[in-house]
Design a protein around this motif. Structure first.
Motif, PDB file in Angstrom:
ATOM      1  N   GLN A 173     -24.512 -29.193 -31.069  1.00  0.00           N
ATOM      2  CA  GLN A 173     -24.338 -29.540 -29.515  1.00  0.00           C
ATOM      3  C   GLN A 173     -22.850 -29.125 -29.631  1.00  0.00           C
ATOM      4  OE1 GLN A 173     -26.873 -32.941 -28.396  1.00  0.00           O
ATOM      5  NE2 GLN A 173     -27.297 -32.199 -26.980  1.00  0.00           N
ATOM      6  N   ALA A 174     -22.085 -29.396 -30.366  1.00  0.00           N
ATOM      7  CA  ALA A 174     -20.967 -29.833 -30.617  1.00  0.00           C
ATOM      8  C   ALA A 174     -20.369 -28.153 -30.479  1.00  0.00           C
ATOM      9  CB  ALA A 174     -19.804 -30.356 -31.956  1.00  0.00           C
ATOM     10  N   CYS A 175     -21.021 -27.847 -31.174  1.00  0.00           N
ATOM     11  CA  CYS A 175     -20.841 -26.092 -31.555  1.00  0.00           C
ATOM     12  C   CYS A 175     -21.102 -24.990 -30.248  1.00  0.00           C
ATOM     13  CB  CYS A 175     -21.845 -25.737 -32.504  1.00  0.00           C
ATOM     14  SG  CYS A 175     -20.334 -24.409 -33.452  1.00  0.00           S
ATOM     15  N   ALA A 176     -21.662 -25.314 -29.464  1.00  0.00           N
ATOM     16  CA  ALA A 176     -22.306 -24.893 -27.779  1.00  0.00           C
ATOM     17  C   ALA A 176     -20.954 -25.310 -27.453  1.00  0.00           C
ATOM     18  CB  ALA A 176     -23.316 -25.219 -27.635  1.00  0.00           C
ATOM     19  N   LEU A 190     -16.484 -35.102 -33.498  1.00  0.00           N
ATOM     20  CA  LEU A 190     -17.657 -35.358 -32.198  1.00  0.00           C
ATOM     21  C   LEU A 190     -17.259 -36.695 -31.598  1.00  0.00           C
ATOM     22  CD1 LEU A 190     -21.317 -34.350 -33.874  1.00  0.00           C
ATOM     23  CD2 LEU A 190     -19.389 -33.029 -33.147  1.00  0.00           C
ATOM     24  N   ASP A 191     -16.355 -38.077 -31.948  1.00  0.00           N
ATOM     25  CA  ASP A 191     -16.229 -38.212 -31.255  1.00  0.00           C
ATOM     26  C   ASP A 191     -15.420 -38.334 -29.948  1.00  0.00           C
ATOM     27  OD1 ASP A 191     -16.662 -40.503 -33.965  1.00  0.00           O
ATOM     28  OD2 ASP A 191     -15.935 -41.313 -33.378  1.00  0.00           O
ATOM     29  N   ASP A 192     -14.622 -37.678 -30.447  1.00  0.00           N
ATOM     30  CA  ASP A 192     -13.900 -37.115 -28.355  1.00  0.00           C
ATOM     31  C   ASP A 192     -14.989 -36.711 -27.454  1.00  0.00           C
ATOM     32  OD1 ASP A 192     -11.631 -38.555 -29.263  1.00  0.00           O
ATOM     33  OD2 ASP A 192     -11.049 -36.250 -28.595  1.00  0.00           O
ATOM     34  N   LEU A 193     -16.590 -35.853 -28.077  1.00  0.00           N
ATOM     35  CA  LEU A 193     -17.292 -35.346 -27.455  1.00  0.00           C
ATOM     36  C   LEU A 193     -18.230 -36.238 -26.549  1.00  0.00           C
ATOM     37  CD1 LEU A 193     -17.683 -32.292 -28.826  1.00  0.00           C
ATOM     38  CD2 LEU A 193     -16.592 -32.132 -27.253  1.00  0.00           C
ATOM     39  N   ARG A 194     -18.595 -37.180 -27.626  1.00  0.00           N
ATOM     40  CA  ARG A 194     -19.361 -38.653 -27.251  1.00  0.00           C
ATOM     41  C   ARG A 194     -19.206 -39.445 -26.193  1.00  0.00           C
ATOM     42  NH1 ARG A 194     -21.578 -39.081 -33.416  1.00  0.00           N
ATOM     43  NH2 ARG A 194     -22.943 -37.304 -33.958  1.00  0.00           N
ATOM     44  N   GLU A 195     -17.711 -39.370 -26.174  1.00  0.00           N
ATOM     45  CA  GLU A 195     -17.082 -40.606 -25.485  1.00  0.00           C
ATOM     46  C   GLU A 195     -16.989 -39.966 -24.676  1.00  0.00           C
ATOM     47  OE1 GLU A 195     -12.789 -41.135 -26.080  1.00  0.00           O
ATOM     48  OE2 GLU A 195     -13.334 -42.396 -27.908  1.00  0.00           O
ATOM     49  N   GLY A 196     -16.947 -38.416 -23.980  1.00  0.00           N
ATOM     50  CA  GLY A 196     -17.036 -37.933 -22.777  1.00  0.00           C
ATOM     51  C   GLY A 196     -15.531 -38.281 -21.788  1.00  0.00           C
ATOM     52  N   LYS A 197     -14.801 -38.273 -22.486  1.00  0.00           N
ATOM     53  CA  LYS A 197     -12.524 -38.323 -21.561  1.00  0.00           C
ATOM     54  C   LYS A 197     -13.026 -37.434 -20.313  1.00  0.00           C
ATOM     55  CE  LYS A 197     -11.704 -42.414 -23.236  1.00  0.00           C
ATOM     56  NZ  LYS A 197     -10.914 -42.635 -24.726  1.00  0.00           N
ATOM     57  N   GLN A 198     -12.588 -37.424 -19.547  1.00  0.00           N
ATOM     58  CA  GLN A 198     -12.528 -36.410 -18.953  1.00  0.00           C
ATOM     59  C   GLN A 198     -10.426 -36.062 -19.009  1.00  0.00           C
ATOM     60  OE1 GLN A 198     -13.185 -34.502 -17.079  1.00  0.00           O
ATOM     61  NE2 GLN A 198     -13.170 -34.472 -14.552  1.00  0.00           N
ATOM     62  N   LEU A 205      -7.106 -31.296 -30.755  1.00  0.00           N
ATOM     63  CA  LEU A 205      -7.547 -31.831 -31.842  1.00  0.00           C
ATOM     64  C   LEU A 205      -8.431 -32.574 -32.401  1.00  0.00           C
ATOM     65  CD1 LEU A 205      -3.763 -32.474 -33.583  1.00  0.00           C
ATOM     66  CD2 LEU A 205      -6.024 -30.652 -34.540  1.00  0.00           C
ATOM     67  N   GLY A 206      -9.108 -33.588 -30.888  1.00  0.00           N
ATOM     68  CA  GLY A 206     -10.150 -34.240 -31.030  1.00  0.00           C
ATOM     69  C   GLY A 206     -11.582 -33.546 -31.105  1.00  0.00           C
ATOM     70  N   VAL A 207     -11.546 -32.185 -30.858  1.00  0.00           N
ATOM     71  CA  VAL A 207     -12.888 -30.853 -30.581  1.00  0.00           C
ATOM     72  C   VAL A 207     -12.414 -29.614 -31.642  1.00  0.00           C
ATOM     73  CG1 VAL A 207     -14.189 -29.882 -28.853  1.00  0.00           C
ATOM     74  CG2 VAL A 207     -13.076 -31.754 -27.778  1.00  0.00           C
ATOM     75  N   PHE A 208     -11.269 -29.594 -32.191  1.00  0.00           N
ATOM     76  CA  PHE A 208     -11.392 -28.510 -32.358  1.00  0.00           C
ATOM     77  C   PHE A 208     -10.699 -28.539 -34.206  1.00  0.00           C
ATOM     78  CE2 PHE A 208     -11.076 -26.182 -28.776  1.00  0.00           C
ATOM     79  CZ  PHE A 208     -12.677 -25.379 -28.904  1.00  0.00           C
ATOM     80  N   GLY A 209      -9.940 -29.809 -34.014  1.00  0.00           N
ATOM     81  CA  GLY A 209      -9.660 -30.086 -35.226  1.00  0.00           C
ATOM     82  C   GLY A 209     -10.853 -30.452 -36.081  1.00  0.00           C
ATOM     83  N   ARG A 247      -9.596 -23.557 -23.743  1.00  0.00           N
ATOM     84  CA  ARG A 247      -8.815 -23.825 -24.834  1.00  0.00           C
ATOM     85  C   ARG A 247      -7.349 -23.327 -24.814  1.00  0.00           C
ATOM     86  NH1 ARG A 247     -10.321 -23.283 -31.477  1.00  0.00           N
ATOM     87  NH2 ARG A 247      -8.382 -23.755 -32.204  1.00  0.00           N
ATOM     88  N   GLN A 248      -7.938 -21.882 -24.259  1.00  0.00           N
ATOM     89  CA  GLN A 248      -5.962 -21.052 -23.855  1.00  0.00           C
ATOM     90  C   GLN A 248      -5.491 -21.845 -22.867  1.00  0.00           C
ATOM     91  OE1 GLN A 248      -7.177 -17.093 -23.917  1.00  0.00           O
ATOM     92  NE2 GLN A 248      -5.994 -16.467 -23.059  1.00  0.00           N
TER      93      GLN A 248
END
Lengths: 354, 354
Positions: free
Chosen positions: A297-300, A257-265, A243-247, A311-312
């Motif tokens: 960039q998030a889209c990419a 965008l927050d989750d992606l910007r944070e860069g959590k592994q 959800l953090g990326v696709f929600g 994702r799958q």
């Protein structure tokens, strides 16, 4: 108690305990300054969280066929929500998150208060620092509600080891999360260990245990709680990562965008990094953990997460853990009504959109 | 117990409790990562603090003529030192302090660890964030030591309201401190209120109360504790403020420019601002709270503090509070040996150079 408390009823009862607690604290605050701080905490706590931990706590009690006065139990459940407020406030300070539950995060609310009143000094720094203090206060007060909940000495003796374990585990989980931030090493196992501590134990297993031991549960009950809680908790967090990326941020209450910007592994990112072509890896490395990441960039990144089947894979992990949790419920020595409730919890934890 | 425990003996006993606690935690850590965190906490806690709070706690017990097994009492005293570690760690994160007790502050030690291991991401941010977590862990563990100290139910019932008050007061004191940071409004009263919560209650009054109520003290004893603790605690902090500006960093263990750079509105600064000529006020405003303050500017500030007689005023406040505290001891219903010990505490709190 006639029948089991439903989640809706639990939320309502726990909110009442919290409302009363805050009203009392604001009334008795040693100064207006303290009352200001309490108001920010109250705003966060009553802003409509899911109250998963209190719900799990009361489910644990019901699973262990608890009997008698629900007052102390509800206060213990409420203390978990205040504990969670502590965790959220410090998490938002650490991640520099602007919003939480669809409103300003606590430290940003304090920043705004500072600016609005024209107080001297740097408003952002004030917000960050008082956010740390407010989290500390929430942690102290969660303990205070629990200690004054009216538990018997036997209950308290049973509850404390669970609480102590939970408090250490949540710090360890957050610490592992920070250790994993900023790199992209494709280590799925490491990501899964992190969410076990950060979410599965803290959000599901320990609250269930807490309620169960308050009802005098034996080991067969607490083990059945774990057998359900750990897989469903992991599935819950994996869903959260998706959800953090696709929600939809309108539903999740936080910017996508927050989750992606944070860069959590996350496991999601670890799968993608493991399977990415050099070109795809380049996209991930340029974007994940980049505080200036934009929508394009998030889209990419999302495209890479689809193309690598990351994702799958994560959906597959969620489905597997959900099956495991439901299977555990089939064998659990819980009353049927509680099993039915926990089935619905499993559904909403894995299928939710917010 | 034959005679009273001296401060040196108290420090030694409490250190042993803490040593054992950390050895146990490191041995049983759920992962090497947690052991790393614990090692940083251990380094801070055993780095030779003054152990004032544990000492006050045991003084309180002795003041109230406590009898019996000292084991639980020593563990409660140790829990205060771990609580203090929590407060210091978060304070250093908030103030961005580089050093503490003559070594790297906890968050800077974590920054260094991150950099040395070549971990991904921003080392400073990692240090700051894991510093927040480490403080949280210290707070949780201080509670854990206390809850497992072996107190009787009666003792625990007496201790909890004191602890709960202390925890809220220390947050309020720190909050008032942050509210007062960055301005120079000459409000001496506000500065004194802040140190009452931040130091006098937290460092002296509540630890004394805690030990006293564990010994079953009645109100006459706890009131006598307050009558001593509040003035001596304020004097202690006023001395600290003077040392922060005029002290020898080789003795205090922290750089002499830090306090000025932070710009805390101490009573010292409030006096100076109240009495400064426009030219002197200009010097204060350009320097106090200026993160780039250099040694020459610090020198100019010190001159203003002397010329406005602010330093002398603060010395006067210290002396007055010391007299008040000693006068309270004359009337206190404490054993003579404890009165003698507290007199020496009053001396070292007000005359110290570190």
């Amino acid at each position: 108690m006639s029948g089991v408390l439903t989640p809706a009823r639990i939320r309502c009862e726990v909110r009442t305990v919290l409302e009363n607690f805050f009203a009392d604290r604001i009334r008795s605050a040693a100064s207006q300054h303290l009352a200001d701080l309490v108001a920010v905490l109250r705003g966060l706590v009553l802003a409509g969280g899911k109250l998963i931990r209190p719900t799990m706590c009361i489910c644990g009690w019901q699973a262990a066929r608890g009997k008698g006065d629900l007052g102390p139990l509800l206060r213990v459940a409420a203390s978990l929500e205040l504990f969670h407020a502590f965790a959220l406030i410090h998490d938002d300070v650490m991640d520099e998150s602007e919003t939480r539950r669809g409103r300003l995060s606590a430290h940003r609310a304090l920043t705004t208060m500072h600016r609005r009143r024209g107080l001297p000094g740097d408003s952002s720094k004030f917000g960050r620092n008082t956010g740390i203090l407010l989290g500390d206060l929430a942690l102290s007060w969660s303990d205070e509600i629990l200690q004054t909940a009216g538990l018997t000495a036997t209950q308290l003796r049973a509850a404390l080891p669970v609480l102590h374990a939970m408090r250490t585990e949540v710090v360890l989980g957050q610490y592992l999360d920070l250790l994993n931030t900023g790199g992209l090493d494709g280590d799925v196992q490491q990501a899964l260990t992190t969410i076990r501590f950060k979410t599965a134990k803290y959000t599901f297993e320990r609250p269930l245990h807490l309620g169960a031991v308050l009802a005098g549960a034996d080991r067969s009950v607490t083990e059945a709680c774990s057998a359900f809680a750990l897989p469903i908790g992991e599935a819950f967090q994996l869903r959260d990562d998706l959800l953090g990326v696709f929600g939809d941020s309108a539903e999740t209450g936080k910017p996508t965008l927050d989750d992606l910007r944070e860069g959590k592994q996350t496991a999601l990112m670890a799968f993608a990094a493991m399977r990415a072509t050099p070109a795809q890896l380049g996209i991930l490395q340029a974007s994940v953990g980049n505080p200036a990441l934009d929508a394009a960039q998030a889209c990419a990144v999302r495209t890479v997460l689809e193309e690598t089947l990351a994702r799958q894979e994560v959906e597959r992990l969620i489905a597997g853990r959900r099956r495991e949790a439901l299977h555990a419920l089939d064998r659990a020595p819980f009353p049927q009504a509680v099993v039915a409730m926990l089935r619905r919890v499993a559904d909403s934890a894995t299928e939710r959109t917010s």
